[in-house]
Design a protein around this motif. Sequence first.
Motif, short mmCIF file in Angstrom:
data_model
loop_
_atom_site.label_atom_id
_atom_site.label_comp_id
_atom_site.label_asym_id
_atom_site.label_seq_id
_atom_site.Cartn_x
_atom_site.Cartn_y
_atom_site.Cartn_z
N LEU A 140 0.84 -1.18 0.00
CA LEU A 140 0.00 0.00 0.00
C LEU A 140 0.89 1.24 0.00
O LEU A 140 1.81 1.36 0.79
N ARG A 141 0.60 2.16 -0.92
CA ARG A 141 1.41 3.37 -1.08
C ARG A 141 0.52 4.61 -1.02
O ARG A 141 -0.62 4.59 -1.48
N ARG A 142 1.08 5.70 -0.51
CA ARG A 142 0.33 6.94 -0.48
C ARG A 142 0.28 7.58 -1.86
O ARG A 142 1.18 7.39 -2.69
N THR A 143 -0.77 8.33 -2.12
CA THR A 143 -0.90 9.01 -3.39
C THR A 143 0.20 10.06 -3.56
O THR A 143 0.81 10.51 -2.57
N GLU A 144 0.45 10.44 -4.80
CA GLU A 144 1.53 11.39 -5.13
C GLU A 144 0.93 12.58 -5.88
O GLU A 144 0.97 12.63 -7.11
N PRO A 145 0.34 13.53 -5.17
CA PRO A 145 -0.39 14.61 -5.83
C PRO A 145 0.47 15.56 -6.64
O PRO A 145 1.63 15.78 -6.33
N GLU A 146 -0.11 16.04 -7.71
CA GLU A 146 0.36 17.19 -8.51
C GLU A 146 1.48 16.88 -9.49
O GLU A 146 1.56 17.49 -10.54
N GLY A 147 2.38 15.98 -9.21
CA GLY A 147 3.46 15.71 -10.14
C GLY A 147 4.82 15.87 -9.49
O GLY A 147 4.94 15.89 -8.27
N ARG A 148 5.85 15.96 -10.33
CA ARG A 148 7.20 16.16 -9.82
C ARG A 148 7.56 17.63 -9.85
O ARG A 148 6.87 18.45 -10.46
N ILE A 149 8.67 17.96 -9.20
CA ILE A 149 9.18 19.33 -9.26
C ILE A 149 9.50 19.67 -10.71
O ILE A 149 10.22 18.94 -11.40
N LEU A 150 8.95 20.78 -11.16
CA LEU A 150 9.13 21.29 -12.53
C LEU A 150 8.46 20.41 -13.59
O LEU A 150 8.54 20.71 -14.78
N ARG A 151 7.77 19.33 -13.17
CA ARG A 151 7.07 18.48 -14.14
C ARG A 151 5.68 18.16 -13.58
O ARG A 151 5.42 17.04 -13.13
N PRO A 152 4.80 19.13 -13.59
CA PRO A 152 3.45 18.90 -13.07
C PRO A 152 2.66 17.95 -13.97
O PRO A 152 2.90 17.87 -15.18
N ASN A 153 1.75 17.23 -13.36
CA ASN A 153 0.86 16.38 -14.15
C ASN A 153 0.02 17.24 -15.08
O ASN A 153 -0.37 18.36 -14.74
N ARG A 154 -0.30 16.69 -16.26
CA ARG A 154 -1.12 17.39 -17.24
C ARG A 154 -2.27 16.49 -17.65
O ARG A 154 -2.23 15.83 -18.70
N PRO A 155 -3.31 16.44 -16.82
CA PRO A 155 -4.43 15.53 -17.11
C PRO A 155 -5.07 15.78 -18.46
O PRO A 155 -5.50 14.82 -19.13
#
Length: 235
Positions: A140-155
């Motif tokens: 079980l792992r915690r969620t990883e919101p928003e993305g990485r530093i300087l590489r935000p998720n782009r839904p």
Amino acid sequence: MTASRGKRLGLLALCAIGILLFGSLGAWQVQRLGWKRDLIARVDSRIHAEPVSLPPRAEWSRLEPHDVEYRRVQLHGHFLYQHDTLVDAVTELGDGWWVLTPLESDEGLVWVNRGFVPREQGGSIPGTQGKGEVQVTGLLRRTEPEGRILRPNRPEEARWFSRDVQAMAAARGLGEVAPFFIDAEAQPGSNEWPRGGMTVVTFRNAHLSYALTWFGLAGLCAAGGVLVLRDSPSA
């Protein structure tokens, strides 16, 4: 007060501030060392334990990540392969993607990281056929919101750089999902993609060296204060 005496008092004040500052930082690193050792021991015991059931859905909103993360769990359900989602990954096998797929379980929808596929697969995901019930064992792992530093998720572009389960569910129109995901274990004897069992469970522990560094600087400040006092002229 003469200028030389004022200078000496200023130096002594700086030495005292240095002792307090660096000593406090050293003590803080000692505390962090104890916390890190406890974390490593706790995680190590969890990943080698017998798998347990998923936390009940009624408890999802109250889960504390440090209490459940890396817990080895087992769940049953049906994969919704039509919602396979690729998340950018760099692993010991090279660049590629994590393949995350929602699993419809008795407790609700849970994202499962089925494993890694190399980039040369070209985005195709092998092993997505079949609609029968499956059993998944993993961490079980915690969620990883928003993305990485300087590489935000782009839904809007279906480009994911972190495993943000809520955002992926929203992009797929899935509604409520578990606030965590499962890193699936490798299938024994299987060399197929996606490749599970690639969770990196290592924690950098340099707190002891940091503590010694801060305490060493505090010691240097103390030595400097002694030198200032020693060189002071007698009254």
